[in-house]
Design an enzyme around this catalytic site. Structure first.
Site, PDB file in Angstrom:
ATOM      1  N   SER A   1      66.776  48.441   7.771  1.00 24.99           N
ATOM      2  CA  SER A   1      65.890  47.557   6.994  1.00 24.99           C
ATOM      3  C   SER A   1      67.376  45.856   6.970  1.00 24.99           C
ATOM      4  CB  SER A   1      65.955  47.917   5.479  1.00 24.99           C
ATOM      5  OG  SER A   1      65.646  46.562   4.518  1.00 24.99           O
TER       6      SER A   1
ATOM      7  N   ASN B   1      66.518  40.552  10.802  1.00 27.87           N
ATOM      8  CA  ASN B   1      66.150  39.715  11.467  1.00 27.87           C
ATOM      9  C   ASN B   1      65.428  38.555  12.099  1.00 27.87           C
ATOM     10  OD1 ASN B   1      64.092  42.465  11.351  1.00 27.87           O
ATOM     11  ND2 ASN B   1      63.786  42.352  14.010  1.00 27.87           N
ATOM     12  N   CYS B   2      65.963  38.182  10.757  1.00 25.41           N
ATOM     13  CA  CYS B   2      65.916  36.705  10.581  1.00 25.41           C
ATOM     14  C   CYS B   2      67.304  35.805  10.210  1.00 25.41           C
ATOM     15  CB  CYS B   2      64.644  36.394   9.199  1.00 25.41           C
ATOM     16  SG  CYS B   2      62.784  36.933   9.064  1.00 25.41           S
TER      17      CYS B   2
ATOM     18  N   THR C   1      44.924  53.254  12.457  1.00 22.10           N
ATOM     19  CA  THR C   1      44.579  53.205  14.071  1.00 22.10           C
ATOM     20  C   THR C   1      43.449  54.178  14.183  1.00 22.10           C
ATOM     21  OG1 THR C   1      45.521  54.598  14.268  1.00 22.10           O
ATOM     22  CG2 THR C   1      47.181  52.863  14.109  1.00 22.10           C
TER      23      THR C   1
ATOM     24  N   PRO D   1      42.732  58.379  11.888  1.00 24.87           N
ATOM     25  CA  PRO D   1      42.657  58.554  10.539  1.00 24.87           C
ATOM     26  C   PRO D   1      44.126  59.116  10.167  1.00 24.87           C
ATOM     27  CG  PRO D   1      41.032  60.590  11.677  1.00 24.87           C
ATOM     28  CD  PRO D   1      41.239  60.067  12.841  1.00 24.87           C
TER      29      PRO D   1
ATOM     30  N   ALA E   1      49.460  52.055  11.873  1.00 26.18           N
ATOM     31  CA  ALA E   1      50.116  51.081  12.270  1.00 26.18           C
ATOM     32  C   ALA E   1      50.252  49.584  11.188  1.00 26.18           C
ATOM     33  CB  ALA E   1      50.255  51.079  13.634  1.00 26.18           C
TER      34      ALA E   1
ATOM     35  N   ASP F   1      54.553  44.052  13.775  1.00 26.23           N
ATOM     36  CA  ASP F   1      54.441  42.981  15.031  1.00 26.23           C
ATOM     37  C   ASP F   1      53.312  44.108  16.226  1.00 26.23           C
ATOM     38  OD1 ASP F   1      56.089  41.600  13.546  1.00 26.23           O
ATOM     39  OD2 ASP F   1      57.498  41.534  15.674  1.00 26.23           O
TER      40      ASP F   1
ATOM     41  N   TYR G   1      54.790  18.672 -12.250  1.00 28.25           N
ATOM     42  CA  TYR G   1      55.627  17.145 -11.753  1.00 28.25           C
ATOM     43  C   TYR G   1      56.541  17.085 -12.462  1.00 28.25           C
ATOM     44  CZ  TYR G   1      56.021  12.076 -12.105  1.00 28.25           C
ATOM     45  OH  TYR G   1      56.536  10.969 -12.156  1.00 28.25           O
TER      46      TYR G   1
ATOM     47  N   LYS H   1      50.702  12.059  -8.540  1.00 22.63           N
ATOM     48  CA  LYS H   1      49.752  12.447  -7.401  1.00 22.63           C
ATOM     49  C   LYS H   1      50.323  13.547  -6.773  1.00 22.63           C
ATOM     50  CE  LYS H   1      46.657   8.419  -8.300  1.00 22.63           C
ATOM     51  NZ  LYS H   1      45.931   7.342  -7.962  1.00 22.63           N
TER      52      LYS H   1
HETATM   53  P1  FAD Z   1      61.298  45.238  13.375  1.00 22.28           P
HETATM   54  O1  FAD Z   1      61.411  44.530  12.050  1.00 22.28           O
HETATM   55  O2  FAD Z   1      60.921  44.693  14.851  1.00 22.28           O
HETATM   56  O3  FAD Z   1      61.317  46.581  13.312  1.00 22.28           O
HETATM   57  C1  FAD Z   1      60.519  48.285  14.596  1.00 22.28           C
HETATM   58  C2  FAD Z   1      61.946  48.679  14.198  1.00 22.28           C
HETATM   59  O4  FAD Z   1      61.308  49.933  14.564  1.00 22.28           O
HETATM   60  C3  FAD Z   1      63.410  48.184  15.469  1.00 22.28           C
HETATM   61  O5  FAD Z   1      64.353  48.902  14.335  1.00 22.28           O
HETATM   62  C4  FAD Z   1      62.634  50.047  16.365  1.00 22.28           C
HETATM   63  O6  FAD Z   1      64.280  50.091  16.822  1.00 22.28           O
HETATM   64  C5  FAD Z   1      62.351  50.701  15.606  1.00 22.28           C
HETATM   65  N1  FAD Z   1      61.635  51.651  16.916  1.00 22.28           N
HETATM   66  C6  FAD Z   1      60.755  50.722  17.727  1.00 22.28           C
HETATM   67  N2  FAD Z   1      60.007  52.331  18.299  1.00 22.28           N
HETATM   68  C7  FAD Z   1      60.587  53.600  18.147  1.00 22.28           C
HETATM   69  C8  FAD Z   1      60.869  54.612  18.207  1.00 22.28           C
HETATM   70  N3  FAD Z   1      60.198  55.129  19.165  1.00 22.28           N
HETATM   71  N4  FAD Z   1      61.342  55.229  17.049  1.00 22.28           N
HETATM   72  C9  FAD Z   1      62.445  55.160  16.664  1.00 22.28           C
HETATM   73  N5  FAD Z   1      62.720  53.661  15.734  1.00 22.28           N
HETATM   74  C10 FAD Z   1      61.357  52.618  16.331  1.00 22.28           C
HETATM   75  N6  FAD Z   1      59.803  36.186  10.816  1.00 22.28           N
HETATM   76  C11 FAD Z   1      59.217  35.132   9.963  1.00 22.28           C
HETATM   77  O7  FAD Z   1      58.301  35.828   9.694  1.00 22.28           O
HETATM   78  N7  FAD Z   1      60.569  34.517   9.619  1.00 22.28           N
HETATM   79  C12 FAD Z   1      61.294  34.310  10.531  1.00 22.28           C
HETATM   80  O8  FAD Z   1      62.465  33.326  10.245  1.00 22.28           O
HETATM   81  C13 FAD Z   1      61.973  34.874  11.385  1.00 22.28           C
HETATM   82  N8  FAD Z   1      62.941  35.661  12.044  1.00 22.28           N
HETATM   83  C14 FAD Z   1      63.127  35.926  12.817  1.00 22.28           C
HETATM   84  C15 FAD Z   1      64.514  35.842  14.222  1.00 22.28           C
HETATM   85  C16 FAD Z   1      64.820  36.720  14.730  1.00 22.28           C
HETATM   86  C17 FAD Z   1      66.300  36.337  15.402  1.00 22.28           C
HETATM   87  C18 FAD Z   1      64.030  37.876  15.414  1.00 22.28           C
HETATM   88  C19 FAD Z   1      64.313  38.739  16.578  1.00 22.28           C
HETATM   89  C20 FAD Z   1      62.688  37.790  14.480  1.00 22.28           C
HETATM   90  C21 FAD Z   1      62.664  36.956  13.398  1.00 22.28           C
HETATM   91  N9  FAD Z   1      60.924  37.411  12.571  1.00 22.28           N
HETATM   92  C22 FAD Z   1      61.028  36.240  11.424  1.00 22.28           C
HETATM   93  C23 FAD Z   1      59.727  37.974  13.438  1.00 22.28           C
HETATM   94  C24 FAD Z   1      60.168  39.344  12.417  1.00 22.28           C
HETATM   95  O9  FAD Z   1      61.493  39.555  12.281  1.00 22.28           O
HETATM   96  C25 FAD Z   1      59.273  40.801  12.722  1.00 22.28           C
HETATM   97  O10 FAD Z   1      58.060  39.514  12.584  1.00 22.28           O
HETATM   98  C26 FAD Z   1      59.204  42.013  11.582  1.00 22.28           C
HETATM   99  O11 FAD Z   1      60.587  42.056  11.625  1.00 22.28           O
HETATM  100  C27 FAD Z   1      58.079  42.740  12.211  1.00 22.28           C
HETATM  101  O12 FAD Z   1      58.541  43.683  11.491  1.00 22.28           O
HETATM  102  P2  FAD Z   1      58.591  45.043  12.704  1.00 22.28           P
HETATM  103  O13 FAD Z   1      58.300  46.380  11.094  1.00 22.28           O
HETATM  104  O14 FAD Z   1      56.739  45.242  12.632  1.00 22.28           O
HETATM  105  O15 FAD Z   1      59.459  45.599  13.474  1.00 22.28           O
END
Ligand code: FAD
Length: 571
Positions: free
Chosen positions: A41, A44-45, A277, A280, A284, A287, A430, A438
């Site tokens: 948690s 990233n952003c 997915t 059943p 997922a 991203d 407003y 407006k």
């Molecule tokens: P993630 O947050 O990437 O989490 C996936 C996690 O799964 C990772 O920590 C990885 O280590 C773990 N993992 C993967 N495979 C395995 C495995 N086999 N076993 C155990 N763990 C595993 N989005 C916005 O909407 N606004 C923003 O301003 C924005 N800014 C961003 C800036 C940056 C620099 C980055 C990199 C991304 C940004 N994003 C932003 C995108 C956003 O962070 C992602 O869309 C979001 O984090 C996706 O969530 P997620 O859970 O799919 O993947």
């Protein structure tokens, strides 16, 4: 006794949100998060802003720790634990501790995959040279910060001018680096249309960022005095001490693919509207999955934090027997670049054309709050909607203030299938320091609705560009004859601004009658040709169009007036 055993792969946006929601819905479930990295948690952003020093305390990037998951939610987090295999038959996963190499097997009743996406590393020569980075995780960030501290780079090249590339460029500037931004497409931020990003490109150049647009990466090689040379397809060699690759991400589908789960046409994990997915017992989110584009209905990849978090909740709901559904993704996004803010929702014009969806568009350039109240700043807005019923299809807002408020209203309106007629009627808060009686949202509605009701016709500057060419004959009135378009008689361009405004910038060959003189000078205008009227931002053009229309002229208002003209002309 536990009601069910739910295992979650990936502990950031989608995974963490799913876990917390699961606990709120089911106090008895056993819930585990497996995360390959050392933290769960994290934000990233916030990473580009940590690199730029805006966020100085690394701890602030840790939104929730493993301890909090344990204490607040009774969720067990296993960090440094990579899930390396799914055995669907026996409903088990294999987990390897990335520090010790020790393997364990964990059974599940429900499995949730939220492994995210991996930054794309283009397959070009030299891409593995030292000093070339991608940014995705906290570990990447620590590595980059340490490397920068040790090597003190002075020149950076950022490859890719999407959200992350732009944020990186800005934060590198903040750290005092010289920055070159390389983008294969002809403009920055491809989720917006080309003309809308002009103010931001100008601002980047003014701040010393060297923009190389329409310039594809060809490779890297050692750079002599500088560590690296970035090679471009046009044959340039740009020297850099450090390079950041920000050319997009690819859904991490390895686990899913090896387990035989269905992968969609865009390369993401295929899920149904419940985030389930093709198995059943496996869900997922985030991203890694393919979603339905809310406007076109086509499958798409939209790697953003908001959709990931909402999908995590929906998966949790369904695992707990609540059949909630995901509505699809609109790609609502916002980014700040220097003192500009750019935001979009829904489809852009390019996308609508690609999908063959009929649309009408309007531009407007209102102040973000009442003009008489100090500090009003212009907004640049483009709204796309269906010509049949006025339903919103997309919107883009660019400005220094008030952007987020407007895009958020438009995003919800679009999701609720609202029309320009609904925007006319939107009742918004407003006071002069926040908006206008407006509001720009209402203004967009008025313009769109006027157009659909036939109270005003709209023309677009690029129609003139398309229709224009060398003018064969001098104008027969003091305006210019535009080249004949497909519709027949060529339009006359009529400028209704003040003489002072016209002196500052005139559109070559246009006829000039200030709005205040229009009623007394109607005789100067031809009745056998369309008149395309314009002012500074479109409002006086509308007043003029109404006068002319009611006097029997064929008239259209050039959408967004000179403000749009400047944007289109620069493109
Ligand atoms: P993630 O947050 O990437 O989490 C996936 C996690 O799964 C990772 O920590 C990885 O280590 C773990 N993992 C993967 N495979 C395995 C495995 N086999 N076993 C155990 N763990 C595993 N989005 C916005 O909407 N606004 C923003 O301003 C924005 N800014 C961003 C800036 C940056 C620099 C980055 C990199 C991304 C940004 N994003 C932003 C995108 C956003 O962070 C992602 O869309 C979001 O984090 C996706 O969530 P997620 O859970 O799919 O993947």
């Amino acid at each position: 006794m536990a009601s069910k055993r739910v295992l979650i792969v990936g502990g950031v946006a989608g995974g963490a949100s799913c876990a917390a929601r699961l606990r709120r819905l089911d106090e008895q479930a056993e819930i585990f998060i497996f995360e390959r990295g050392p933290e769960v948690s994290f934000a990233n952003c916030g990473l580009p802003y940590y690199l730029g020093g805006v966020i100085s305390d690394r701890q602030k990037l840790l939104v929730a720790t493993a301890e909090r998951f344990r204490d607040w939610y009774r969720i067990e987090v296993r960090t440094r634990s990579e899930v390396c295999r799914i055995d669907r038959q026996s409903r088990q996963i294999e987990v390897v501790n990335v520090q010790t190499g020790q393997k364990t097997v964990e059974p599940y009743d429900a499995l949730v995959l939220s492994p995210g996406a991996a930054p794309i590393r283009p397959e070009v020569p030299g891409v593995d040279l030292e000093g070339i980075f991608t940014l995705r995780t906290l570990e990447d960030t620590d590595r980059i910060a340490q490397w920068m501290e040790e090597h003190k780079p002075r020149r950076a090249v950022v490859i890719g001018a999407g959200y992350i590339g732009l944020e990186l460029a800005e934060n590198l500037l903040r750290r005092g680096l010289e920055v070159t931004l390389l983008e294969k497409l002809p403009h920055v931020l491809p989720t917006l249309d080309a003309e809308m990003v002009i103010p931001v490109e100008d601002a980047l150049r003014q701040q010393g960022v060297e923009l190389r647009l329409g310039c594809a990466l060809a490779g890297f090689e050692p750079g002599g005095n500088h560590r690296l040379a970035v090679l471009t397809e046009p044959g340039e060699r740009i020297l850099a001490d450090v390079v950041f690759l920000a050319v997009g991400v690819r859904p991490d589908v390895r686990l899913a693919q090896e387990a035989g789960l269905a992968i969609g046409p865009c390369g993401g994990i295929q899920v149904d509207e419940h985030m389930r997915t093709s198995d059943p017992y496996i869900w997922a989110v985030g991203d890694a999955v393919e979603v339905r584009d809310y406007v076109s209905g086509q499958p798409t990849l939209i790697p953003l934090a908001g959709p990931a978090a909402r999908q995590g909740r929906i998966a949790a709901d369904n695992i707990c027997g609540r059949p909630s559904t995901y509505r699809g993704s609109q790609g609502t996004a916002i980014v700040q670049v220097l003192d500009w803010v750019l935001a979009c929702t829904g489809a852009n014009e390019r996308k609508l054309r690609q999908c063959g969806i009929r649309y009408e568009k309007i531009y407007l350039h209102p102040m973000h709050h009442a003009g008489y109240y100090p500090g009003a700043k212009p907004l640049h807005m483009k709204v796309l909607f269906s010509p049949e019923d006025g339903r919103l299809l997309g919107a883009q807002v660019v400005g220094r203030e008030g952007v987020a408020e407007r895009i958020n209203v438009l995003a919800l309106a679009l999701q609720k299938q609202a029309t320009v007629f609904d925007l006319e009627e939107a009742e918004l808060a407003y006071a002069p320091q926040f908006g206008s009686a407006k509001d720009p949202i209402n203004m967009a509605g008025f313009i769109g609705a006027n157009l659909l009701r036939g109270d005003m016709y709209v023309a677009h500057w690029e129609q003139i560009e398309l229709a224009a060419g060398p003018v064969a004959e001098p104008p027969d009135c003091s305006g210019v004859l535009l080249r004949e378009g497909a519709e027949g008689a060529s339009p006359v361009l009529l400028d209704v601004r003040t003489p002072g405004e016209r002196t500052a910038q005139a559109v070559p060959g246009s006829l000039h009658i200030p709005l205040g003189e229009l009623r007394t000078r109607l005789a100067e205008l031809p009745r056998d040709r369309p008149i395309w009227v314009f002012c500074a931002g479109g409002q006086r053009g509308y007043y003029a169009a109404r006068i002319l229309q009611q006097h029997g002229f064929q008239v259209a208002n050039l959408s967004g007036g000179m403000n749009t003209y400047r944007m289109v002309q620069k493109r």
